[in-house]
Scaffold this motif. Structure first.
Motif, mmCIF file in Angstrom:
data_model
loop_
_atom_site.group_PDB
_atom_site.id
_atom_site.type_symbol
_atom_site.label_atom_id
_atom_site.label_comp_id
_atom_site.label_asym_id
_atom_site.label_seq_id
_atom_site.Cartn_x
_atom_site.Cartn_y
_atom_site.Cartn_z
ATOM 1 N N ALA A 151 0.837 -1.205 0.000
ATOM 2 C CA ALA A 151 0.000 0.000 0.000
ATOM 3 C C ALA A 151 0.869 1.251 0.000
ATOM 4 C CB ALA A 151 -0.917 -0.002 1.219
ATOM 5 N N TYR A 152 1.895 1.271 0.809
ATOM 6 C CA TYR A 152 2.766 2.449 0.896
ATOM 7 C C TYR A 152 3.589 2.634 -0.374
ATOM 8 C CZ TYR A 152 1.466 1.905 5.787
ATOM 9 O OH TYR A 152 0.755 1.767 6.950
ATOM 10 N N LEU A 153 3.977 1.515 -0.982
ATOM 11 C CA LEU A 153 4.698 1.594 -2.258
ATOM 12 C C LEU A 153 3.808 2.193 -3.332
ATOM 13 C CD1 LEU A 153 7.196 0.965 -3.962
ATOM 14 C CD2 LEU A 153 6.277 -1.334 -4.348
ATOM 15 N N SER A 202 -4.368 8.724 -1.463
ATOM 16 C CA SER A 202 -3.510 7.847 -0.666
ATOM 17 C C SER A 202 -4.202 7.411 0.621
ATOM 18 C CB SER A 202 -2.191 8.558 -0.352
ATOM 19 O OG SER A 202 -1.482 8.832 -1.538
ATOM 20 N N ILE A 203 -4.927 8.322 1.245
ATOM 21 C CA ILE A 203 -5.681 7.977 2.459
ATOM 22 C C ILE A 203 -6.737 6.928 2.137
ATOM 23 C CG2 ILE A 203 -7.330 8.853 4.171
ATOM 24 C CD1 ILE A 203 -5.828 11.544 4.039
ATOM 25 N N PHE A 204 -7.456 7.152 1.045
ATOM 26 C CA PHE A 204 -8.496 6.198 0.610
ATOM 27 C C PHE A 204 -7.892 4.829 0.308
ATOM 28 C CE2 PHE A 204 -10.752 4.152 -2.928
ATOM 29 C CZ PHE A 204 -12.027 4.019 -2.372
ATOM 30 N N LEU A 205 -6.773 4.827 -0.401
ATOM 31 C CA LEU A 205 -6.109 3.581 -0.771
ATOM 32 C C LEU A 205 -5.632 2.820 0.463
ATOM 33 C CD1 LEU A 205 -5.021 1.819 -3.111
ATOM 34 C CD2 LEU A 205 -2.923 3.174 -3.037
ATOM 35 N N ALA A 206 -5.058 3.545 1.415
ATOM 36 C CA ALA A 206 -4.553 2.904 2.632
ATOM 37 C C ALA A 206 -5.685 2.254 3.423
ATOM 38 C CB ALA A 206 -3.829 3.927 3.492
ATOM 39 N N ASP A 208 -2.869 7.574 8.190
ATOM 40 C CA ASP A 208 -2.056 8.721 8.604
ATOM 41 C C ASP A 208 -0.653 8.627 8.025
ATOM 42 O OD1 ASP A 208 -4.018 10.043 10.046
ATOM 43 O OD2 ASP A 208 -3.578 8.930 11.887
ATOM 44 N N LEU A 209 -0.048 7.453 8.124
ATOM 45 C CA LEU A 209 1.278 7.261 7.543
ATOM 46 C C LEU A 209 1.237 7.459 6.039
ATOM 47 C CD1 LEU A 209 4.229 6.484 7.778
ATOM 48 C CD2 LEU A 209 3.549 4.060 7.722
ATOM 49 N N ALA A 210 0.173 6.966 5.422
ATOM 50 C CA ALA A 210 0.033 7.089 3.962
ATOM 51 C C ALA A 210 -0.037 8.550 3.538
ATOM 52 C CB ALA A 210 -1.217 6.350 3.490
ATOM 53 N N LYS A 211 -0.751 9.380 4.289
ATOM 54 C CA LYS A 211 -0.896 10.788 3.891
ATOM 55 C C LYS A 211 0.419 11.544 4.018
ATOM 56 C CE LYS A 211 -2.675 12.720 8.264
ATOM 57 N NZ LYS A 211 -3.871 13.282 8.930
ATOM 58 N N TYR A 212 1.226 11.181 5.027
ATOM 59 C CA TYR A 212 2.508 11.855 5.185
ATOM 60 C C TYR A 212 3.480 11.450 4.074
ATOM 61 C CZ TYR A 212 0.683 12.917 9.816
ATOM 62 O OH TYR A 212 -0.106 13.358 10.848
ATOM 63 N N ILE A 213 3.479 10.166 3.756
ATOM 64 C CA ILE A 213 4.325 9.680 2.663
ATOM 65 C C ILE A 213 3.905 10.323 1.353
ATOM 66 C CG2 ILE A 213 4.919 7.644 1.285
ATOM 67 C CD1 ILE A 213 4.650 5.977 3.834
ATOM 68 N N MET A 237 3.227 15.255 15.901
ATOM 69 C CA MET A 237 4.657 15.378 15.632
ATOM 70 C C MET A 237 5.038 14.846 14.251
ATOM 71 S SD MET A 237 5.658 17.118 18.053
ATOM 72 C CE MET A 237 7.358 17.147 17.471
ATOM 73 N N SER A 238 4.294 13.876 13.759
ATOM 74 C CA SER A 238 4.563 13.385 12.398
ATOM 75 C C SER A 238 4.279 14.493 11.395
ATOM 76 C CB SER A 238 3.697 12.160 12.085
ATOM 77 O OG SER A 238 4.042 11.078 12.920
ATOM 78 N N GLY A 239 3.176 15.213 11.621
ATOM 79 C CA GLY A 239 2.841 16.344 10.765
ATOM 80 C C GLY A 239 3.869 17.457 10.867
#
Length: 202
Positions: A3-5, A72-76, A84-89, A165-167
């Motif tokens: 998913a992240y790829l 990306s959020i939808f896909l994750a 959340d990780l997907a949106k930052y990536i 903090m990720s944001g």
């Protein structure tokens, strides 16, 4: 990991869609990279081809940042991964695609509009506050470069209020990218040769 790829690939290639280049080529039958600052971005389009071309470029670059993150959020979520990780990536990947496009020999724009678009999908309220600050700085100084750098750099500071903090770290990376891409503008500002907002391209 799949998913992240996919998030990285989709977001990066969405970022490579250069609105400035496409408009200059298919509407004006030329290449924006041959005019003015040679940067395929909103400011150079505004100075070279006028307000309408500049506005369309701004909207297009902004929307691709927002859409990349939302997709990306939808896909994750669909693939059972952390949205959340997907949106930052995605935010970092789409800006990288805009700034260092594989279709432009790893060159591109300065990433301000695309960064703002991605930031909007991450934190709408903090992004709007950052944009208001951008407008104020632009009106006071009439330097797009100063407003762009200070506006984006304010975002991670504002994100501290959300305790995300990720944001914050994503905002810092986007800020570093924007400042780095404005290094020539910084040299011109120091030498007193930077163009002010509203000036025409040579």
């Amino acid at each position: 990991m799949l998913a992240y790829l996919l998030v990285v690939v989709i977001s990066y290639f969405m970022g490579t869609i250069s609105c400035a280049y496409l408009i200059s080529k298919y509407v004006f039958s030329t290449d924006i990279r041959q005019y003015g600052s040679k940067n395929p971005g909103t400011t150079n389009m505004l100075r070279t081809f006028g307000k309408k071309a500049g506005a369309i470029t701004l909207i297009g670059d902004y929307l691709k940042g927002t859409l990349a993150v939302l997709i990306s959020i939808f896909l994750a979520k669909k693939m059972g991964s952390d949205p959340d990780l997907a949106k930052y990536i995605s935010a970092l990947a789409v800006v990288c695609g805009h700034n260092w496009s594989i279709f432009m020999r790893f060159r591109g724009g300065k990433g301000v509009a695309t960064s703002y678009g991605a930031m909007l999908a991450i934190s709408p309220l903090m992004t709007l506050a950052s944009m208001v600050f951008y407008i104020i700085i632009l009106l006071v100084t009439r330097y797009v470069s100063i407003a762009s750098m200070l506006g984006v750099c304010l975002f991670p500071i504002l994100m501290l209020m959300t305790k995300d903090m990720s944001g914050v770290w994503v905002g810092i990376l986007l800020s570093v990218s924007v400042v780095y891409k404005h290094r020539e503008n910084i040299r011109k500002l120091l030498s007193g040769t930077e163009n002010r907002f509203g000036s025409k391209a040579r």
